[in-house]
Scaffold this active site. Sequence first.
Site, PDB file in Angstrom:
ATOM      1  N   ASP A  48       0.816  -1.219   0.000  1.00 28.22           N
ATOM      2  CA  ASP A  48       0.000   0.000   0.000  1.00 28.22           C
ATOM      3  C   ASP A  48       0.847   1.265   0.000  1.00 28.22           C
ATOM      4  OD1 ASP A  48       0.948  -0.307   2.602  1.00 28.22           O
ATOM      5  OD2 ASP A  48      -0.999  -0.785   3.449  1.00 28.22           O
ATOM      6  N   ASN A 102      -7.597  -2.330  14.239  1.00 30.63           N
ATOM      7  CA  ASN A 102      -8.981  -2.660  13.882  1.00 30.63           C
ATOM      8  C   ASN A 102      -9.046  -3.926  13.027  1.00 30.63           C
ATOM      9  OD1 ASN A 102      -7.944  -1.835  11.461  1.00 30.63           O
ATOM     10  ND2 ASN A 102      -9.282  -0.076  11.198  1.00 30.63           N
ATOM     11  N   HIS A 114      -7.263  -4.510  10.236  1.00 33.62           N
ATOM     12  CA  HIS A 114      -7.042  -4.334   8.798  1.00 33.62           C
ATOM     13  C   HIS A 114      -5.769  -5.033   8.329  1.00 33.62           C
ATOM     14  CE1 HIS A 114      -4.652  -0.262   9.196  1.00 33.62           C
ATOM     15  NE2 HIS A 114      -3.821  -1.283   9.189  1.00 33.62           N
ATOM     16  N   GLU A 126      -9.753  -1.941   5.131  1.00 33.18           N
ATOM     17  CA  GLU A 126     -10.348  -1.584   6.415  1.00 33.18           C
ATOM     18  C   GLU A 126     -11.628  -2.382   6.676  1.00 33.18           C
ATOM     19  OE1 GLU A 126      -8.559   0.058   8.254  1.00 33.18           O
ATOM     20  OE2 GLU A 126      -7.915   2.016   7.518  1.00 33.18           O
TER      21      GLU A 126
END
Length: 267
Positions: free
Chosen positions: A84, A155, A157, A162
């Site tokens: 990413d 979280n 991810h 996400e």
Amino acid sequence: MKTTAARTLHLSGMDVFVYADSAAASLAAAEHIARTIEHVRLSRGTCVLGLATGSTPTQVYAHLVERYRGGALSFQGVSTYNLDEYYPIAANDTLSYHAYMYEHLFRHIDLLPARAHVLDGTIPEPFVAEHCAQFERFIEAEGGLDLQLLGIGRNGHIGFNEPIDLPVERARGLRTRMVELHPTTRADAAREFGSVERVIPRALTMGVGTILDARSIVMLATGAAKAEAVARALAGPPTMQTPASLLALAPQKTTWYLDEAAAREVV
Ligand code: GLP
């Protein structure tokens, strides 16, 4: 050499190795990557790696650099594709993943610059979709990823995939694309950017499908802050509310490397 885990678990069909601390877990992940480079290059003459950024893999890269310097590892014939990149961001911005990879790995090793691929945060927006599609085609043209290194967000991810409300079949099909960062991810990135308001709110990321198509997946998670996300991901069932839980869709090829702090809520 193979670093021995303190504990070995088998959860949701995946091997989970737990080490006393982050140094040992990182060394074990680095050894896994080095073995893959050696084996795959012997059989195919090349090796295609998917790389990750963040604070977690820095020790992994330090080990790989050390091996290269000691003459035990070469990156000749290796290609790399990063998971990413923020969007928009310039490659020479110190907060970019381009800069991170150059600093932690690329500048130290014999990887050909033309074979190091990081999504381009300067692509004008109308061309982003094509850039992402081209990134996928490059990976495919090289025969796919031999190994994808991953970290996990608080979280759950992976990359910048996400948590969202999306059926598993559709999540499995996600490819490289532009995404919006989750509030938790923005809060965590405030460390690097100075404040939440300054965090770049969008990014380009490989998709869940891109990741799951890799021939092997190495997930490294260390520290107590990751314990809850790790436990949720390993408990199953796979759900895009905890993207890392989707790794259970490819159990045979996925290996988790944890330290005791990150593993402490795993049951
Ligand atoms: C970032 C990256 C992820 C990374 C994760 C954890 O947002 N996009 O690829 O795995 O957050 O980062 P860290 O290792 O710093 O905790």
